[in-house]
Design a protein around this motif. Sequence first.
Motif, PDB file in Angstrom:
ATOM      1  N   MET A  70       0.844  -1.207   0.000  1.00  0.00           N
ATOM      2  CA  MET A  70       0.000   0.000   0.000  1.00  0.00           C
ATOM      3  C   MET A  70       0.880   1.258   0.000  1.00  0.00           C
ATOM      4  SD  MET A  70      -3.202  -0.688  -0.100  1.00  0.00           S
ATOM      5  CE  MET A  70      -3.915   0.814   0.501  1.00  0.00           C
ATOM      6  N   PHE A  71       1.918   1.212   0.801  1.00  0.00           N
ATOM      7  CA  PHE A  71       2.847   2.332   0.909  1.00  0.00           C
ATOM      8  C   PHE A  71       3.485   2.637  -0.445  1.00  0.00           C
ATOM      9  CE2 PHE A  71       7.403   3.396   1.770  1.00  0.00           C
ATOM     10  CZ  PHE A  71       7.204   4.669   2.246  1.00  0.00           C
ATOM     11  N   GLN A  72       3.968   1.603  -1.130  1.00  0.00           N
ATOM     12  CA  GLN A  72       4.606   1.798  -2.429  1.00  0.00           C
ATOM     13  C   GLN A  72       3.614   2.295  -3.476  1.00  0.00           C
ATOM     14  OE1 GLN A  72       6.528  -1.997  -2.930  1.00  0.00           O
ATOM     15  NE2 GLN A  72       8.412  -1.266  -1.989  1.00  0.00           N
ATOM     16  N   MET A  73       2.403   1.780  -3.438  1.00  0.00           N
ATOM     17  CA  MET A  73       1.382   2.248  -4.393  1.00  0.00           C
ATOM     18  C   MET A  73       1.024   3.711  -4.137  1.00  0.00           C
ATOM     19  SD  MET A  73      -1.082  -1.131  -4.880  1.00  0.00           S
ATOM     20  CE  MET A  73      -2.479  -0.177  -4.494  1.00  0.00           C
ATOM     21  N   MET A  74       0.807   4.064  -2.878  1.00  0.00           N
ATOM     22  CA  MET A  74       0.450   5.450  -2.542  1.00  0.00           C
ATOM     23  C   MET A  74       1.614   6.395  -2.878  1.00  0.00           C
ATOM     24  SD  MET A  74      -2.619   5.190  -1.558  1.00  0.00           S
ATOM     25  CE  MET A  74      -3.017   6.740  -0.821  1.00  0.00           C
ATOM     26  N   GLY A  75       2.833   5.956  -2.622  1.00  0.00           N
ATOM     27  CA  GLY A  75       4.001   6.760  -2.968  1.00  0.00           C
ATOM     28  C   GLY A  75       4.121   6.957  -4.464  1.00  0.00           C
ATOM     29  N   ALA A  76       3.844   5.895  -5.228  1.00  0.00           N
ATOM     30  CA  ALA A  76       3.890   5.996  -6.693  1.00  0.00           C
ATOM     31  C   ALA A  76       2.812   6.957  -7.191  1.00  0.00           C
ATOM     32  CB  ALA A  76       3.722   4.619  -7.320  1.00  0.00           C
ATOM     33  N   PHE A  77       1.632   6.908  -6.582  1.00  0.00           N
ATOM     34  CA  PHE A  77       0.564   7.838  -6.976  1.00  0.00           C
ATOM     35  C   PHE A  77       0.944   9.283  -6.671  1.00  0.00           C
ATOM     36  CE2 PHE A  77      -2.581   4.181  -6.416  1.00  0.00           C
ATOM     37  CZ  PHE A  77      -2.680   3.968  -7.783  1.00  0.00           C
ATOM     38  N   ALA A  78       1.577   9.513  -5.523  1.00  0.00           N
ATOM     39  CA  ALA A  78       2.007  10.870  -5.162  1.00  0.00           C
ATOM     40  C   ALA A  78       3.033  11.386  -6.164  1.00  0.00           C
ATOM     41  CB  ALA A  78       2.581  10.890  -3.748  1.00  0.00           C
ATOM     42  N   GLU A  79       3.969  10.526  -6.548  1.00  0.00           N
ATOM     43  CA  GLU A  79       4.985  10.922  -7.530  1.00  0.00           C
ATOM     44  C   GLU A  79       4.342  11.195  -8.887  1.00  0.00           C
ATOM     45  OE1 GLU A  79       9.053   9.117  -9.526  1.00  0.00           O
ATOM     46  OE2 GLU A  79       8.447   8.422  -7.546  1.00  0.00           O
ATOM     47  N   PHE A  80       3.404  10.347  -9.283  1.00  0.00           N
ATOM     48  CA  PHE A  80       2.693  10.528 -10.551  1.00  0.00           C
ATOM     49  C   PHE A  80       1.901  11.840 -10.548  1.00  0.00           C
ATOM     50  CE2 PHE A  80      -1.296   9.881 -12.958  1.00  0.00           C
ATOM     51  CZ  PHE A  80      -0.754   9.775 -14.230  1.00  0.00           C
ATOM     52  N   GLU A  81       1.213  12.109  -9.453  1.00  0.00           N
ATOM     53  CA  GLU A  81       0.431  13.347  -9.339  1.00  0.00           C
ATOM     54  C   GLU A  81       1.333  14.575  -9.472  1.00  0.00           C
ATOM     55  OE1 GLU A  81      -2.710  15.399  -6.237  1.00  0.00           O
ATOM     56  OE2 GLU A  81      -1.162  14.052  -5.449  1.00  0.00           O
ATOM     57  N   HIS A  82       2.494  14.531  -8.824  1.00  0.00           N
ATOM     58  CA  HIS A  82       3.436  15.652  -8.902  1.00  0.00           C
ATOM     59  C   HIS A  82       3.914  15.848 -10.342  1.00  0.00           C
ATOM     60  CE1 HIS A  82       6.405  18.527  -7.574  1.00  0.00           C
ATOM     61  NE2 HIS A  82       7.343  17.835  -8.188  1.00  0.00           N
ATOM     62  N   SER A  83       4.193  14.751 -11.030  1.00  0.00           N
ATOM     63  CA  SER A  83       4.624  14.832 -12.432  1.00  0.00           C
ATOM     64  C   SER A  83       3.533  15.424 -13.314  1.00  0.00           C
ATOM     65  CB  SER A  83       4.996  13.444 -12.955  1.00  0.00           C
ATOM     66  OG  SER A  83       6.067  12.927 -12.235  1.00  0.00           O
ATOM     67  N   MET A  84       2.301  15.052 -13.067  1.00  0.00           N
ATOM     68  CA  MET A  84       1.174  15.569 -13.859  1.00  0.00           C
ATOM     69  C   MET A  84       0.987  17.075 -13.620  1.00  0.00           C
ATOM     70  SD  MET A  84       0.169  13.143 -15.729  1.00  0.00           S
ATOM     71  CE  MET A  84      -1.306  13.849 -16.387  1.00  0.00           C
ATOM     72  N   ILE A  85       1.142  17.493 -12.388  1.00  0.00           N
ATOM     73  CA  ILE A  85       1.023  18.920 -12.070  1.00  0.00           C
ATOM     74  C   ILE A  85       2.082  19.710 -12.830  1.00  0.00           C
ATOM     75  CG2 ILE A  85       1.367  20.633 -10.227  1.00  0.00           C
ATOM     76  CD1 ILE A  85       0.013  18.570  -8.318  1.00  0.00           C
ATOM     77  N   ARG A  86       3.321  19.219 -12.804  1.00  0.00           N
ATOM     78  CA  ARG A  86       4.418  19.899 -13.506  1.00  0.00           C
ATOM     79  C   ARG A  86       4.165  19.944 -15.013  1.00  0.00           C
ATOM     80  NH1 ARG A  86       7.729  23.004 -11.521  1.00  0.00           N
ATOM     81  NH2 ARG A  86       9.466  22.224 -12.707  1.00  0.00           N
ATOM     82  N   GLU A  87       3.643  18.853 -15.581  1.00  0.00           N
ATOM     83  CA  GLU A  87       3.363  18.809 -17.016  1.00  0.00           C
ATOM     84  C   GLU A  87       2.267  19.800 -17.382  1.00  0.00           C
ATOM     85  OE1 GLU A  87       1.621  15.682 -20.282  1.00  0.00           O
ATOM     86  OE2 GLU A  87       2.886  14.896 -18.677  1.00  0.00           O
ATOM     87  N   ARG A  88       1.198  19.842 -16.594  1.00  0.00           N
ATOM     88  CA  ARG A  88       0.111  20.803 -16.865  1.00  0.00           C
ATOM     89  C   ARG A  88       0.614  22.231 -16.722  1.00  0.00           C
ATOM     90  NH1 ARG A  88      -2.997  16.839 -14.114  1.00  0.00           N
ATOM     91  NH2 ARG A  88      -2.832  17.978 -12.172  1.00  0.00           N
ATOM     92  N   GLN A  89       1.514  22.463 -15.768  1.00  0.00           N
ATOM     93  CA  GLN A  89       2.087  23.794 -15.582  1.00  0.00           C
ATOM     94  C   GLN A  89       2.884  24.199 -16.818  1.00  0.00           C
ATOM     95  OE1 GLN A  89       5.179  24.085 -12.587  1.00  0.00           O
ATOM     96  NE2 GLN A  89       4.461  26.124 -11.999  1.00  0.00           N
ATOM     97  N   ARG A  90       3.718  23.285 -17.334  1.00  0.00           N
ATOM     98  CA  ARG A  90       4.499  23.580 -18.541  1.00  0.00           C
ATOM     99  C   ARG A  90       3.581  23.862 -19.734  1.00  0.00           C
ATOM    100  NH1 ARG A  90       7.858  19.639 -16.397  1.00  0.00           N
ATOM    101  NH2 ARG A  90       6.866  17.988 -17.581  1.00  0.00           N
ATOM    102  N   GLU A  91       2.525  23.058 -19.877  1.00  0.00           N
ATOM    103  CA  GLU A  91       1.574  23.264 -20.974  1.00  0.00           C
ATOM    104  C   GLU A  91       0.866  24.612 -20.828  1.00  0.00           C
ATOM    105  OE1 GLU A  91      -0.984  19.876 -20.691  1.00  0.00           O
ATOM    106  OE2 GLU A  91       0.466  18.538 -21.670  1.00  0.00           O
ATOM    107  N   GLY A  92       0.510  24.958 -19.599  1.00  0.00           N
ATOM    108  CA  GLY A  92      -0.173  26.218 -19.340  1.00  0.00           C
ATOM    109  C   GLY A  92       0.691  27.430 -19.647  1.00  0.00           C
TER     110      GLY A  92
END
Length: 159
Positions: free
Chosen positions: A83-105
């Motif tokens: 569970m810890f590894q999955m939640m950590g992977a989701f947090a990392e993925f979410e951060h990457s998506m935020i950065r990508e949307r920021q660059r696109e914006g």
Amino acid sequence: MNLDTTFEYHGSGKDTNRPQLKARLRHLRQGDRSHVHSIDRLARSLKDLQKLVEELTGQGISVQFHKENLLFSGDSNPMHKLMFQMMGAFAEFEHSMIRERQREGIAAPRKQGKQIGAKPKLTEEQLAEIRERLDSGEEKKALALEYGVSRQTLYNALN
């Protein structure tokens, strides 16, 4: 819940170079329990997250994540680790998506030729005039004062 000491940080968990995190790590001792609101508040990188938790549990410090209702100690069960590894992977993925949307914006308006960020405080004509005056020996400090900008703004504009 009674806590001995509280360390609050309201910025991003994108890296481990944060003053309050460092203070927390220095404060913790064997037998302590570190309470963390959620996994993504400790670290956004799965690698950093795993490293921090492994270091703490290796020192005999348990880590409790309240939002996810997970507790890690030296004898953590395999399901919690998954569970810890999955939640950590989701947090990392979410951060990457935020950065990508920021660059696109930022890229979309730039493509249309729109100004991003603060507008320049000095026009090209003013900068040309300032350069001429600097060449004739005038001081940057006096010119910055005359044009109503800070010296740093003048230095940045000239570079």
